[in-house]
Design an enzyme around this catalytic site. Structure first.
Site, PDB file in Angstrom:
ATOM      1  N   LYS A 113       0.819  -1.223   0.000  1.00 14.67           N
ATOM      2  CA  LYS A 113       0.000   0.000   0.000  1.00 14.67           C
ATOM      3  C   LYS A 113       0.848   1.266   0.000  1.00 14.67           C
ATOM      4  CE  LYS A 113      -4.065  -2.056   2.048  1.00 14.67           C
ATOM      5  NZ  LYS A 113      -5.021  -2.124   3.124  1.00 14.67           N
ATOM      6  N   GLU A 155      -6.150  13.330  -2.810  1.00 22.16           N
ATOM      7  CA  GLU A 155      -5.564  14.080  -1.701  1.00 22.16           C
ATOM      8  C   GLU A 155      -5.381  13.175  -0.479  1.00 22.16           C
ATOM      9  OE1 GLU A 155      -7.519  17.941  -1.517  1.00 22.16           O
ATOM     10  OE2 GLU A 155      -6.874  17.966   0.591  1.00 22.16           O
ATOM     11  N   ASN A 214      -4.839   1.959  -1.785  1.00 22.10           N
ATOM     12  CA  ASN A 214      -5.312   0.574  -1.937  1.00 22.10           C
ATOM     13  C   ASN A 214      -6.072   0.357  -3.246  1.00 22.10           C
ATOM     14  OD1 ASN A 214      -7.760   1.894  -1.311  1.00 22.10           O
ATOM     15  ND2 ASN A 214      -8.594  -0.031  -0.590  1.00 22.10           N
ATOM     16  N   ASP A 234     -10.129   2.314   1.479  1.00 21.34           N
ATOM     17  CA  ASP A 234     -10.139   1.737   2.836  1.00 21.34           C
ATOM     18  C   ASP A 234     -10.694   2.743   3.825  1.00 21.34           C
ATOM     19  OD1 ASP A 234      -8.982  -0.717   2.392  1.00 21.34           O
ATOM     20  OD2 ASP A 234      -6.932  -0.048   2.750  1.00 21.34           O
ATOM     21  N   GLY A 246       0.368   1.395   7.054  1.00 19.95           N
ATOM     22  CA  GLY A 246      -0.528   2.055   6.097  1.00 19.95           C
ATOM     23  C   GLY A 246      -1.972   2.050   6.574  1.00 19.95           C
ATOM     24  N   TYR A 289     -10.296  -9.768   8.262  1.00 13.38           N
ATOM     25  CA  TYR A 289     -11.545 -10.540   8.128  1.00 13.38           C
ATOM     26  C   TYR A 289     -11.276 -12.003   7.806  1.00 13.38           C
ATOM     27  CZ  TYR A 289     -10.724  -9.884   3.138  1.00 13.38           C
ATOM     28  OH  TYR A 289     -10.151  -9.882   1.890  1.00 13.38           O
TER      29      TYR A 289
HETATM   30  P1  ATR Z   1      -0.528  -2.197   6.302  1.00 15.86           P
HETATM   31  O1  ATR Z   1      -0.566  -1.395   5.063  1.00 15.86           O
HETATM   32  O2  ATR Z   1      -1.429  -3.394   6.242  1.00 15.86           O
HETATM   33  O3  ATR Z   1      -0.770  -1.393   7.545  1.00 15.86           O
HETATM   34  P2  ATR Z   1       2.270  -2.096   6.842  1.00 15.86           P
HETATM   35  O4  ATR Z   1       2.298  -0.662   6.439  1.00 15.86           O
HETATM   36  O5  ATR Z   1       3.378  -2.989   6.405  1.00 15.86           O
HETATM   37  O6  ATR Z   1       0.940  -2.811   6.373  1.00 15.86           O
HETATM   38  O7  ATR Z   1       2.161  -2.121   8.445  1.00 15.86           O
HETATM   39  C1  ATR Z   1       2.150  -3.309   9.150  1.00 15.86           C
HETATM   40  C2  ATR Z   1       1.832  -3.020  10.618  1.00 15.86           C
HETATM   41  O8  ATR Z   1       1.783  -4.274  11.286  1.00 15.86           O
HETATM   42  C3  ATR Z   1       2.907  -2.208  11.308  1.00 15.86           C
HETATM   43  O9  ATR Z   1       2.329  -1.460  12.334  1.00 15.86           O
HETATM   44  C4  ATR Z   1       3.799  -3.298  11.886  1.00 15.86           C
HETATM   45  O10 ATR Z   1       4.587  -2.921  12.993  1.00 15.86           O
HETATM   46  P3  ATR Z   1       6.061  -2.309  12.758  1.00 15.86           P
HETATM   47  O11 ATR Z   1       5.834  -0.877  12.410  1.00 15.86           O
HETATM   48  O12 ATR Z   1       6.749  -2.527  14.028  1.00 15.86           O
HETATM   49  O13 ATR Z   1       6.668  -3.095  11.624  1.00 15.86           O
HETATM   50  C5  ATR Z   1       2.753  -4.270  12.337  1.00 15.86           C
HETATM   51  N1  ATR Z   1       3.298  -5.613  12.526  1.00 15.86           N
HETATM   52  C6  ATR Z   1       3.664  -6.479  11.563  1.00 15.86           C
HETATM   53  N2  ATR Z   1       4.110  -7.636  12.124  1.00 15.86           N
HETATM   54  C7  ATR Z   1       4.016  -7.464  13.470  1.00 15.86           C
HETATM   55  C8  ATR Z   1       4.295  -8.300  14.587  1.00 15.86           C
HETATM   56  N3  ATR Z   1       4.763  -9.547  14.424  1.00 15.86           N
HETATM   57  N4  ATR Z   1       4.054  -7.819  15.823  1.00 15.86           N
HETATM   58  C9  ATR Z   1       3.553  -6.576  15.995  1.00 15.86           C
HETATM   59  N5  ATR Z   1       3.280  -5.733  14.986  1.00 15.86           N
HETATM   60  C10 ATR Z   1       3.496  -6.175  13.735  1.00 15.86           C
END
Ligand code: ATR
Length: 513
Positions: A297, A309, A318, A333, A362, A450
């Site tokens: 994303k 924007e 997305n 989203d 994101g 989901y």
């Molecule tokens: P999305 O667009 O779905 O939000 P993303 O931008 O890659 O995907 O963000 C993933 C989120 O899941 C982040 O907040 C990430 O935490 P970090 O900033 O520390 O990476 C969180 N996340 C992913 N795996 C995790 C884990 N095992 N435990 C806790 N938080 C996790």
């Protein structure tokens, strides 16, 4: 139009016939995988085409090519000959096709096939995933102009798929089957027509004997969900990109609408390891709209020529579609989320609500921006401190990390808890990102995930007596906005309510590859 070919991999002829009869209405061809039959059953293959009553491919796949045949070549050739023996003048009683690997040389067998109208599928399987010069390979494989050339390669990357697609497009051979095996190549099976293939192989995945190649679709899904028989060169393509993309309701949602609205369009899952390569492929395929999901994303932003924007503010996109040949990005989203949360809370805004947002990626950026717009006050908790701090500072929110100190702060922000990370999602570790927190039972808890319908986090909240909601309602709402962006039209109310009657349980069964 590419034909749907059901791979029959049961141990007995009778059971194969039973499976074929159950799924007959979905297929035009069947493949009898003799290598999967019990030894004694292999003696009875000759009558199979007559019993099957539709064109059948005779195949004895070796273990080195992903099959189950472990005997010697002499034995295998003898078995193939048995299948072709006593050919009838009525060609419907003979095998319509015989699959002969490109590296075997048995002129008598080929002669017998040709004499009685059994077409040869000259096949090459590459399980190593080495990308080869496909046009050269096809040229070397073709012995007469009358053969069908089959090239099946286990792809290791989206770049492999891209190279194979380009080679397939450039290849002048009319009758060919080009398959990118494995999860990253699944769309080559739906878009067989676009890859220049005359047929696509499927399996009866609900039957215990299903043993088709990696990435094969369920026979009924290919026929009814993806409407393989209707896909022509003109069919408009939409899809979803992500990784690992093991589950998504979008293909079912959009394809159901396309079917009900009688649109010449198909919605395809595009799992990918490379945003650049998948955008190259989707451009080649003239894709008209894409959903973008985890983990792309943010990565998609640098590929957009223009964006809304909202996308600029939250730096997450997305939804993309081409405008004058260049990608335009939106974020649906965000609209789906606030509509869904307000309906869940039965309120018009979030004034006086104290909210914890788990995550700072994101999805969390979209959530935080809407919580702020709707007047809520929030705490951002994230594994990585600086991301929580950065996001919180944009809206004057509090922040913390997912440790004991951070968790303690929740008690002041526990009207609503919104889980936005990928933790607990299908294809990821089944963990609970808030395991250190004890629910009071009074919190309203939303998990954007989901699939599965109830993550360990949501389950624990429900068990504690909290009012809970998963991301199903949000994803449906955002998909409605996506449809409008792609087509400029609203989904007719009647169509949407019909789709909703399918119910969450049906959606939750949708797994990809
Ligand atoms: P999305 O667009 O779905 O939000 P993303 O931008 O890659 O995907 O963000 C993933 C989120 O899941 C982040 O907040 C990430 O935490 P970090 O900033 O520390 O990476 C969180 N996340 C992913 N795996 C995790 C884990 N095992 N435990 C806790 N938080 C996790």
């Amino acid at each position: 139009m590419a034909k749907n070919c059901l791979c029959l991999t049961a141990k007995t002829i009778d059971r194969n016939l039973e499976i074929l009869n159950k799924y007959r209405k979905f297929v035009e061809i069947a493949e009898l995988r003799v290598d999967c039959l019990n030894q004694d059953e292999r003696l009875n293959i000759r009558r199979f085409p007559e019993l099957a009553g539709l064109p059948v491919i005779l195949t004895i796949r070796r273990d080195i090519d992903g099959g189950r045949f472990t005997g010697g070549e002499g034995e295998r050739v003898k078995m193939l000959a048995r299948g072709l023996a006593f050919a009838s003048a009525d060609t419907r009683l003979n095998f319509a096709y015989v699959d002969i690997e490109e590296d075997i040389e048995v002129p008598s067998l080929e002669e017998a096939a040709r004499t009685f109208g059994t077409k040869i599928i000259r096949s090459y399987h590459n399980l190593e995933g080495t990308v080869i010069d496909i046009p050269a390979k096809i040229k070397s494989m073709q012995r007469t102009g009358n053969e069908i050339i089959k090239v099946a390669i286990a792809v290791k990357s989206t770049n492999d798929v891209l190279q194979i697609y380009k080679a397939a497009k450039a290849c002048p051979v009319k009758e060919k089957i080009i398959i990118c095996m494995g999860h990253l190549g699944i769309y080559s099976r739906i878009l067989a027509e676009k890859f220049g293939s005359i047929l696509t192989y499927s399996s009866a995945l609900s039957e215990k004997e299903a043993a088709g190649a990696a990435g094969q679709f369920d026979v009924q899904d290919l026929a009814e969900l993806y409407r393989i028989k209707k896909i022509t060169k003109k069919t408009k393509i939409y899809g979803i990109i992500g990784h690992p993309l093991k589950a998504s309701i979008s293909p079912l949602f959009f394809n159901s609408i396309f079917t009900q609205e009688k649109m010449d369009a198909v919605y395809v899952p595009f799992p990918t390891d490379s945003i650049d390569n998948i955008l190259d492929i989707t451009k080649e395929l003239d894709v008209q709209g894409l959903a973008v999901t985890v983990p792309y994303k943010e990565a998609i932003l640098s590929k957009l020529a223009k964006c809304s924007e909202t996308v600029q503010v939250i730096r997450a996109c997305n939804t993309v579609y081409p405008v004058d040949g260049k990608w335009y990005g939106e974020n649906t989203d965000i609209m789906g989320f606030s509509d869904s949360l307000l309906a869940f809370m039965e309120c018009k805004n979030l004034k006086r609500k104290k909210i914890t947002i788990v995550g700072a990626g994101g999805a969390a950026r979209a959530v935080a921006s809407e919580v702020h717009r709707l007047g809520g006050k929030a705490l951002i908790l994230n594994r990585t401190a600086y991301k929580a701090r950065n996001l919180a500072s944009q809206y004057n929110f509090r922040w913390g990390v997912l440790d004991e100190k951070g968790i303690e702060l929740i008690s002041k922000f526990n009207d609503v808890i919104i889980q936005t990370t990928s933790v607990g999602m299908e294809g990821y570790e089944a963990a609970d990102p808030l395991e250190l927190y004890t629910f009071t039972g009074k919190e309203a808890v939303m998990d954007l995930i989901y699939m599965p319908p109830q993550t360990p986090f949501l389950k624990r909240a429900a068990f504690a007596g909290c009012k809970t909601m998963n991301g199903y309602d949000m994803v449906i709402r955002q998909a409605c906005f996506q449809y409008k962006s792609y087509t400029g039209k609203e989904i007719p109310h009647k169509v949407l309510s019909r789709i909703n009657t399918l119910g969450e349980s049906k959606w939750s069964m949708i797994r990809i590859g």
